[in-house]
Design a protein around this motif. Sequence first.
Motif, PDB file in Angstrom:
ATOM      1  N   ALA A  22     103.651  61.279  68.296  1.00  0.00           N
ATOM      2  CA  ALA A  22     102.247  61.339  68.707  1.00  0.00           C
ATOM      3  C   ALA A  22     101.338  61.393  67.496  1.00  0.00           C
ATOM      4  N   PRO A  23     100.284  60.558  67.502  1.00  0.00           N
ATOM      5  CA  PRO A  23      99.355  60.603  66.382  1.00  0.00           C
ATOM      6  C   PRO A  23      98.515  61.861  66.392  1.00  0.00           C
ATOM      7  N   ALA A  24      97.981  62.194  65.227  1.00  0.00           N
ATOM      8  CA  ALA A  24      97.083  63.336  65.151  1.00  0.00           C
ATOM      9  C   ALA A  24      95.835  63.045  65.967  1.00  0.00           C
ATOM     10  N   VAL A  25      95.336  64.036  66.701  1.00  0.00           N
ATOM     11  CA  VAL A  25      94.220  63.824  67.602  1.00  0.00           C
ATOM     12  C   VAL A  25      93.086  64.758  67.227  1.00  0.00           C
ATOM     13  N   ALA A  26      91.872  64.230  67.240  1.00  0.00           N
ATOM     14  CA  ALA A  26      90.710  65.045  66.910  1.00  0.00           C
ATOM     15  C   ALA A  26      90.477  66.079  67.998  1.00  0.00           C
ATOM     16  N   ASP A  27      90.119  67.278  67.633  1.00  0.00           N
ATOM     17  CA  ASP A  27      89.841  68.319  68.620  1.00  0.00           C
ATOM     18  C   ASP A  27      88.478  68.953  68.387  1.00  0.00           C
ATOM     19  N   GLY A  28      87.592  68.234  67.692  1.00  0.00           N
ATOM     20  CA  GLY A  28      86.289  68.802  67.382  1.00  0.00           C
ATOM     21  C   GLY A  28      85.254  68.616  68.460  1.00  0.00           C
ATOM     22  N   GLY A  29      85.584  67.888  69.543  1.00  0.00           N
ATOM     23  CA  GLY A  29      84.656  67.734  70.636  1.00  0.00           C
ATOM     24  C   GLY A  29      83.680  66.585  70.476  1.00  0.00           C
ATOM     25  N   ASP A  30      83.780  65.789  69.415  1.00  0.00           N
ATOM     26  CA  ASP A  30      82.888  64.653  69.240  1.00  0.00           C
ATOM     27  C   ASP A  30      83.351  63.488  70.106  1.00  0.00           C
ATOM     28  N   ALA A  31      82.378  62.670  70.518  1.00  0.00           N
ATOM     29  CA  ALA A  31      82.708  61.489  71.298  1.00  0.00           C
ATOM     30  C   ALA A  31      83.274  60.402  70.392  1.00  0.00           C
ATOM     31  N   ASP A  32      84.024  59.483  70.990  1.00  0.00           N
ATOM     32  CA  ASP A  32      84.556  58.308  70.294  1.00  0.00           C
ATOM     33  C   ASP A  32      85.485  58.682  69.144  1.00  0.00           C
ATOM     34  N   ARG A  33      86.171  59.801  69.265  1.00  0.00           N
ATOM     35  CA  ARG A  33      87.198  60.162  68.289  1.00  0.00           C
ATOM     36  C   ARG A  33      88.565  59.930  68.926  1.00  0.00           C
ATOM     37  N   SER A  34      89.620  60.031  68.144  1.00  0.00           N
ATOM     38  CA  SER A  34      90.965  59.950  68.696  1.00  0.00           C
ATOM     39  C   SER A  34      91.141  61.023  69.766  1.00  0.00           C
ATOM     40  N   PHE A  35      91.825  60.682  70.846  1.00  0.00           N
ATOM     41  CA  PHE A  35      92.017  61.662  71.920  1.00  0.00           C
ATOM     42  C   PHE A  35      93.293  61.349  72.684  1.00  0.00           C
ATOM     43  N   THR A  36      93.712  62.291  73.517  1.00  0.00           N
ATOM     44  CA  THR A  36      94.875  62.131  74.375  1.00  0.00           C
ATOM     45  C   THR A  36      94.421  62.068  75.827  1.00  0.00           C
ATOM     46  N   ILE A  37      94.921  61.092  76.576  1.00  0.00           N
ATOM     47  CA  ILE A  37      94.601  60.982  78.004  1.00  0.00           C
ATOM     48  C   ILE A  37      95.376  62.060  78.747  1.00  0.00           C
ATOM     49  N   GLU A  38      94.664  63.001  79.360  1.00  0.00           N
ATOM     50  CA  GLU A  38      95.304  64.171  79.957  1.00  0.00           C
ATOM     51  C   GLU A  38      95.713  63.978  81.412  1.00  0.00           C
ATOM     52  N   ASP A  39      95.117  63.028  82.105  1.00  0.00           N
ATOM     53  CA  ASP A  39      95.322  62.863  83.546  1.00  0.00           C
ATOM     54  C   ASP A  39      96.769  62.481  83.848  1.00  0.00           C
ATOM     55  N   PRO A  40      97.510  63.291  84.628  1.00  0.00           N
ATOM     56  CA  PRO A  40      98.905  62.959  84.939  1.00  0.00           C
ATOM     57  C   PRO A  40      99.048  61.715  85.808  1.00  0.00           C
ATOM     58  N   ARG A  41      97.935  61.251  86.405  1.00  0.00           N
ATOM     59  CA  ARG A  41      97.990  60.025  87.209  1.00  0.00           C
ATOM     60  C   ARG A  41      98.001  58.776  86.337  1.00  0.00           C
ATOM     61  N   ILE A  42      97.590  58.914  85.079  1.00  0.00           N
ATOM     62  CA  ILE A  42      97.538  57.771  84.176  1.00  0.00           C
ATOM     63  C   ILE A  42      98.795  57.799  83.312  1.00  0.00           C
ATOM     64  N   THR A  43      99.777  57.041  83.727  1.00  0.00           N
ATOM     65  CA  THR A  43     101.057  57.031  83.021  1.00  0.00           C
ATOM     66  C   THR A  43     101.334  55.702  82.313  1.00  0.00           C
ATOM     67  N   GLU A  44     100.538  54.673  82.641  1.00  0.00           N
ATOM     68  CA  GLU A  44     100.736  53.360  82.015  1.00  0.00           C
ATOM     69  C   GLU A  44      99.388  52.745  81.656  1.00  0.00           C
ATOM     70  N   SER A  45      98.621  53.464  80.856  1.00  0.00           N
ATOM     71  CA  SER A  45      97.314  52.942  80.448  1.00  0.00           C
ATOM     72  C   SER A  45      97.509  51.602  79.746  1.00  0.00           C
ATOM     73  N   SER A  46      96.949  50.545  80.350  1.00  0.00           N
ATOM     74  CA  SER A  46      97.257  49.202  79.859  1.00  0.00           C
ATOM     75  C   SER A  46      96.030  48.447  79.376  1.00  0.00           C
ATOM     76  N   GLY A  47      94.842  49.060  79.482  1.00  0.00           N
ATOM     77  CA  GLY A  47      93.621  48.428  79.010  1.00  0.00           C
ATOM     78  C   GLY A  47      92.575  49.482  78.704  1.00  0.00           C
ATOM     79  N   LEU A  48      91.640  49.146  77.838  1.00  0.00           N
ATOM     80  CA  LEU A  48      90.557  50.061  77.470  1.00  0.00           C
ATOM     81  C   LEU A  48      89.247  49.282  77.386  1.00  0.00           C
ATOM     82  N   ALA A  49      88.172  49.934  77.827  1.00  0.00           N
ATOM     83  CA  ALA A  49      86.829  49.369  77.664  1.00  0.00           C
ATOM     84  C   ALA A  49      85.857  50.518  77.450  1.00  0.00           C
TER      85      ALA A  49
END
Length: 333
Positions: A22-49
């Motif tokens: 797992a890559p290092a993830v920003a935890d400072g609360g700023d928008a548009d930083r690296s983050f982890t998708i927490e939703d257990p329903r999203i298991t195959e994120s295949s696109g981003l916009a």
Amino acid sequence: MRSYRLTVSAAAAALLSLAAAAPAVADGGDADRSFTIEDPRITESSGLAASRAHPGIYWTHNDSDDGPYVFAVDSRTGKTVARITMKGVGAPRDVEAISLGPDGNLYVGDIGDNLNGSWDHVWIYRFPEPKELRDQVVRATQFDVKYADGARNAEALMVHPKTGRVYIASKNEDGGGLYEGPAKLTTGGDNVFRRVGEVPWVTDGAFSPDGKELVLRSYFSARGYPFANGRLGKDYPVESPLLGQSESVTYTADGSALMYGSEGEQSDVVRVDLKSGGGDGPARAGGTSPSSAGAGSTAGGDGVPVKGTTLTGIAVLAGIGLLLFLGRRRRQG
């Protein structure tokens, strides 16, 4: 032959797991930083916009067999703030991409074909980006899509931010094509996409906000292309992180960075800053970038290196290359 292909795919997946740190993830609360998708329903994120109406929000969706759902994820927290259910469309088959058009509509690409061109048509779904971020049902328009040179597999759909024209990049181990849709998508008939360029193996792509650059990514790398008058210029390497199963890419809404995503439970989205000064294209591999972390690793927008080394990348690439070589020998035998 089918069982052999499944074996090769399984072995490839095992090799990819070598790169799944797992890559290092920003935890400072700023928008548009690296983050982890927490939703257990999203298991195959295949696109981003990246949303334009809601700063810091990223639209994503699962791969096949999930239903007509699109999720809005807050990059500040990694939490889902809305699940959109599309109505007025058929049962999605293999949703692979999402893009936001200049008309304020989200375009969802049900364009995957894991049977390598066995389906005579695929679909694009379109609906207005919601003004309110809440769980809701929205009516979407469904467009039938065919390719002028026959059916094929694809995972990348990009809407040009100025013209609104839709492009699809096909996925093929020996190289794919960039396909241009009609000036305007229509219902009640086929929308024929025509090949206008040659591209490598592509899992997703994104136009820069000004429409002058197109970035296409694969499992292990990314390429940039100047884009003008609907055609590709000479390609160049673009900085990208090493992820377990690299599936998606988008520009931030302000065009200051690229956001790379991957599949899996609690998957990571990693920011890579563009060159300083803006307007001079994405951060090229080996070039100057605020996120440079030296050879063998890339970094998120917070300057923290991503876990993953050149040695790991070489091992994975070598393993995949061997599997593909053996596959070709098997087909020729």
